[in-house]
Write a protein that holds these residues in place. Structure first.
Motif, mmCIF file in Angstrom:
data_model
loop_
_atom_site.group_PDB
_atom_site.id
_atom_site.type_symbol
_atom_site.label_atom_id
_atom_site.label_comp_id
_atom_site.label_asym_id
_atom_site.label_seq_id
_atom_site.Cartn_x
_atom_site.Cartn_y
_atom_site.Cartn_z
ATOM 1 N N GLY A 60 -4.036 2.505 -3.780
ATOM 2 C CA GLY A 60 -4.743 1.377 -3.200
ATOM 3 C C GLY A 60 -3.819 0.224 -2.885
ATOM 4 N N LEU A 61 -4.383 -0.795 -2.276
ATOM 5 C CA LEU A 61 -3.639 -2.008 -1.988
ATOM 6 C C LEU A 61 -3.349 -2.768 -3.278
ATOM 7 C CD1 LEU A 61 -5.449 -3.295 1.179
ATOM 8 C CD2 LEU A 61 -2.986 -3.214 0.905
ATOM 9 N N LEU A 97 -12.489 -0.021 2.787
ATOM 10 C CA LEU A 97 -12.000 -0.551 1.521
ATOM 11 C C LEU A 97 -12.947 -1.623 1.006
ATOM 12 C CD1 LEU A 97 -8.264 -1.102 2.560
ATOM 13 C CD2 LEU A 97 -9.208 0.861 1.361
ATOM 14 N N PHE A 105 -8.663 -4.225 -4.777
ATOM 15 C CA PHE A 105 -9.200 -3.268 -3.818
ATOM 16 C C PHE A 105 -9.527 -1.947 -4.491
ATOM 17 C CE2 PHE A 105 -8.580 -4.968 0.470
ATOM 18 C CZ PHE A 105 -7.811 -6.086 0.197
ATOM 19 N N GLY A 106 -10.588 -1.313 -4.023
ATOM 20 C CA GLY A 106 -10.798 0.085 -4.322
ATOM 21 C C GLY A 106 -9.837 0.912 -3.477
ATOM 22 N N LYS A 107 -9.792 2.194 -3.767
ATOM 23 C CA LYS A 107 -8.848 3.062 -3.051
ATOM 24 C C LYS A 107 -9.379 3.481 -1.689
ATOM 25 C CE LYS A 107 -6.314 4.680 -7.062
ATOM 26 N NZ LYS A 107 -5.820 5.836 -7.846
ATOM 27 N N GLY A 108 -10.635 3.153 -1.418
ATOM 28 C CA GLY A 108 -11.187 3.400 -0.096
ATOM 29 C C GLY A 108 -11.953 4.692 0.015
ATOM 30 N N GLY A 126 -1.332 7.253 -0.939
ATOM 31 C CA GLY A 126 -2.251 7.761 -1.940
ATOM 32 C C GLY A 126 -2.696 6.750 -2.977
ATOM 33 N N GLN A 186 0.871 -1.177 0.000
ATOM 34 C CA GLN A 186 0.000 0.000 0.000
ATOM 35 C C GLN A 186 0.902 1.218 0.000
ATOM 36 O OE1 GLN A 186 -2.575 0.583 3.469
ATOM 37 N NE2 GLN A 186 -4.255 1.087 2.091
#
Lengths: 113, 112
Positions: A43-44, B88, B102-105, A41, A38
């Motif tokens: 995402g994972l 997330l 994953f989305g960026k949250g 800024g 991560q």
């Protein structure tokens, strides 16, 4: 119950130095293991996953590598770190089914200077 | 490019209100959907999983899935300041996939 450990918790390394991050899982056998990163800024991002000893799948081309020397141990390595390798590295595990839930370890925060 | 999209927020709700978090995904073959909560500086914590269309409730949390619209949401009832975190959305893209995308949250802030 299952527990996942990661170490170290934080790491500051100079550019060009090697890296070794370790992850171990307790309380389960034959887990699927994952390494994510991560970045600030962003995402994972899945880096590697493993469904068994010695079985590693790479999702992103990079200067990192992964190994699984034991059933419940997963190691992330690099021979020469880049500035862009800075980030929060997370190990996760899931049970054998591909659709099952993934559980994260506490993470290692890596800063490359 | 298979994607998971979330509104980045921040989403601010008063204490006691319902917080609604939304997520869309691009792969119609996706089978498994997850919501994680991530406090600042901490690792993601799984709070909900959903695999079939409809609603799934767990305490104050309700996950909703609509595969036809490729949409998954999370409702948090009676929001508390301790719910303030980044949420997330994660999707297993495609049958048999091990890769969680994953989305960026969405950053949620619950105002006392």
């Amino acid at each position: 119950s299952q527990t996942i450990h990661q170490w170290p918790a934080t790491l500051v390394q100079p550019v060009g130095s090697p890296l070794s991050l370790e992850c171990t899982v307790e309380g389960t056998s034959n887990p699927n293991l994952y390494w994510y990163r991560q970045a600030a800024g962003r995402g994972l991002q899945l880096l590697f996953y493993s469904v068994g000893i010695g079985q590693i799948s790479s999702e992103v081309p990079q200067n990192l590598s992964a190994s699984r020397p034991q059933d419940r141990q997963f190691i992330l390595s690099s021979k020469k770190l880049l500035l862009s390798d800075s980030g929060f590295y997370l190990c996760a595990w899931s049970s054998g089914s591909s659709w099952s839930e993934q559980y994260f370890g506490p993470g290692t925060r890596l800063t490359v200077t | 490019q298979k994607e998971v999209e979330q509104n980045s927020g921040p989403l601010s709700v008063p204490e006691g209100a319902i917080a609604s978090l939304n997520c869309t995904y691009s792969d119609r073959g996706s089978q498994s959907f997850f919501w994680y909560r991530q406090y600042s500086g901490k690792s993601p914590e799984l709070i909900m999983s959903i695999y079939s269309n409809g609603d799934k409730e767990d305490g104050r949390f309700t996950a909703q899935l609509n595969k036809a619209s490729q949409y998954v949401s999370l409702l948090i009832r009676d929001s508390q300041p301790s719910d303030s975190a980044t949420y997330l959305c994660a999707v297993l893209l495609g049958a048999g996939s091990y890769q969680l995308t994953f989305g960026k949250g969405t950053k949620l802030s619950v105002i006392p």
